[in-house]
Design an enzyme around this catalytic site. Structure first.
Site, short mmCIF file in Angstrom:
data_model
loop_
_atom_site.label_atom_id
_atom_site.label_comp_id
_atom_site.label_asym_id
_atom_site.label_seq_id
_atom_site.Cartn_x
_atom_site.Cartn_y
_atom_site.Cartn_z
N ASP A 9 0.78 -1.25 0.00
CA ASP A 9 0.00 0.00 0.00
C ASP A 9 0.81 1.30 0.00
O ASP A 9 0.49 2.24 0.75
CB ASP A 9 -0.98 0.02 1.19
CG ASP A 9 -1.97 -1.14 1.17
OD1 ASP A 9 -1.91 -1.97 0.25
OD2 ASP A 9 -2.82 -1.20 2.07
N ASP A 47 -4.57 -0.86 -1.78
CA ASP A 47 -5.87 -0.66 -1.15
C ASP A 47 -6.76 -0.05 -2.23
O ASP A 47 -6.39 0.97 -2.85
CB ASP A 47 -5.66 0.30 0.04
CG ASP A 47 -6.61 0.05 1.21
OD1 ASP A 47 -6.95 -1.13 1.47
OD2 ASP A 47 -7.01 1.04 1.87
N HIS A 49 -10.66 0.71 -2.76
CA HIS A 49 -12.03 0.70 -2.26
C HIS A 49 -13.03 1.33 -3.24
O HIS A 49 -12.73 2.38 -3.83
CB HIS A 49 -12.12 1.49 -0.96
CG HIS A 49 -11.28 0.97 0.17
ND1 HIS A 49 -11.35 -0.31 0.63
CD2 HIS A 49 -10.34 1.59 0.94
CE1 HIS A 49 -10.51 -0.46 1.64
NE2 HIS A 49 -9.88 0.67 1.85
N HIS A 82 -10.58 7.05 1.60
CA HIS A 82 -9.21 6.91 1.09
C HIS A 82 -9.15 5.82 0.02
O HIS A 82 -9.98 4.90 0.03
CB HIS A 82 -8.23 6.57 2.23
CG HIS A 82 -8.51 5.22 2.84
ND1 HIS A 82 -9.49 5.02 3.78
CD2 HIS A 82 -7.96 3.99 2.60
CE1 HIS A 82 -9.53 3.75 4.11
NE2 HIS A 82 -8.63 3.09 3.40
N LYS A 107 -7.06 -5.02 -2.82
CA LYS A 107 -7.81 -5.48 -1.65
C LYS A 107 -8.76 -4.39 -1.19
O LYS A 107 -8.57 -3.22 -1.51
CB LYS A 107 -6.85 -5.88 -0.52
CG LYS A 107 -5.99 -4.73 -0.04
CD LYS A 107 -4.91 -5.23 0.89
CE LYS A 107 -4.09 -4.10 1.43
NZ LYS A 107 -4.87 -3.10 2.19
N CYS A 152 -1.98 -2.72 7.69
CA CYS A 152 -1.86 -3.65 6.57
C CYS A 152 -0.54 -4.43 6.56
O CYS A 152 -0.53 -5.60 6.18
CB CYS A 152 -2.12 -2.91 5.26
SG CYS A 152 -3.86 -2.37 5.19
C1 VGL Z 1 -4.75 0.69 5.70
C2 VGL Z 1 -6.34 1.57 7.12
C3 VGL Z 1 -7.30 1.46 6.13
C4 VGL Z 1 -3.32 0.30 5.48
C5 VGL Z 1 -5.70 0.56 4.72
O1 VGL Z 1 -2.89 0.21 4.31
O2 VGL Z 1 -2.61 0.06 6.49
N1 VGL Z 1 -5.08 1.19 6.90
N2 VGL Z 1 -6.97 0.95 4.94
ZN ZN Z 2 -8.38 1.03 3.37
#
Ligand code: VGL
Ligand code: ZN
Length: 199
Positions: A9, A47, A49, A82, A107, A152
């Site tokens: 990420d 990440d 979404h 995000h 993901k 993550c």
């Molecule tokens: C993450 C919070 C929400 C991460 C991803 O990549 O650590 N943290 N989504």
């Molecule tokens: Zn996230």
């Protein structure tokens, strides 16, 4: 058995100026770039979404980031919006070397469940394909770096251990959100307690 680097990420929204900025998150990029050629294989997670994702505080009337809700039976911390699919915030940093990254695993695509680990969602209902891919490539050891150390990276490293990989996490290659100031240290203890080498 091959040794694989998993870059978690390293996306604009987790970097300074981003929607869910990890303090000093940008410091990991030159380090990660400098170690990529030491591995037989390099993969990345992203990440990714949909805008209606259940982990976004904005999708719950009267809720604010940092609050905890029950999302389809699982405890869920609410985050600022995000890494929305196809947004600038969801893009990998321009500074991250991507030329030898063999494959990207997305993901968090199901609006009903969050996914901290690069292997499966938080309910372990769906796989991302990462484990199958690593098996197909004869990977036995993984090193996990990226953002964030207390979410993550930690969950990816712990799942990798449970799946039978020998796992390392490099402190120089990760930074924590630290909702609580001790979250980074706590995550390191938790990872070490399951046999992960943290150095
Ligand atoms: C993450 C919070 C929400 C991460 C991803 O990549 O650590 N943290 N989504
Ligand atoms: Zn996230």
């Amino acid at each position: 058995m091959k040794n694989c680097l998993i870059i978690v990420d390293v996306q604009n929204d987790f970097l300074p100026g981003g929607a869910l900025a990890v303090p000093n998150g940008d410091e990991v990029i030159p380090f990660i770039n400098s170690i990529q050629n030491q591995y037989d294989l390099v993969v990345a997670t992203q990440d990714w979404h949909p805008a209606n994702h259940g982990s976004f505080a904005a999708n719950h009337p009267d809720r604010k980031p940092g609050e905890i809700i029950n999302l389809n039976g699982l405890q869920q911390i609410l985050w600022p919006t995000h890494c929305v699919q196809n947004s600038l915030g969801a893009k990998f940093s321009e500074k991250l070397r991507m030329d030898i990254v063999q494959k990207v695993f997305v993901k968090g695509t199901d609006p009903g469940i969050d996914s901290y680990s690069g292997f499966y969602d938080n309910g372990k209902l769906q796989s991302t394909g990462l484990h199958n891919y690593l098996q197909s490539q004869d990977v036995g050891r993984v090193t996990v770096v990226g953002l964030a150390a207390d979410y993550c990276v930690k969950f990816t490293a712990i799942d990798a251990t449970e799946l039978g990989y020998s796992v390392k996490v490099l402190k120089q290659g990760t930074r924590a959100v630290n909702l609580k100031p001790t979250d980074f240290e706590q995550s390191i203890l938790e990872m070490k307690s399951v046999g992960i080498i943290v150095k």
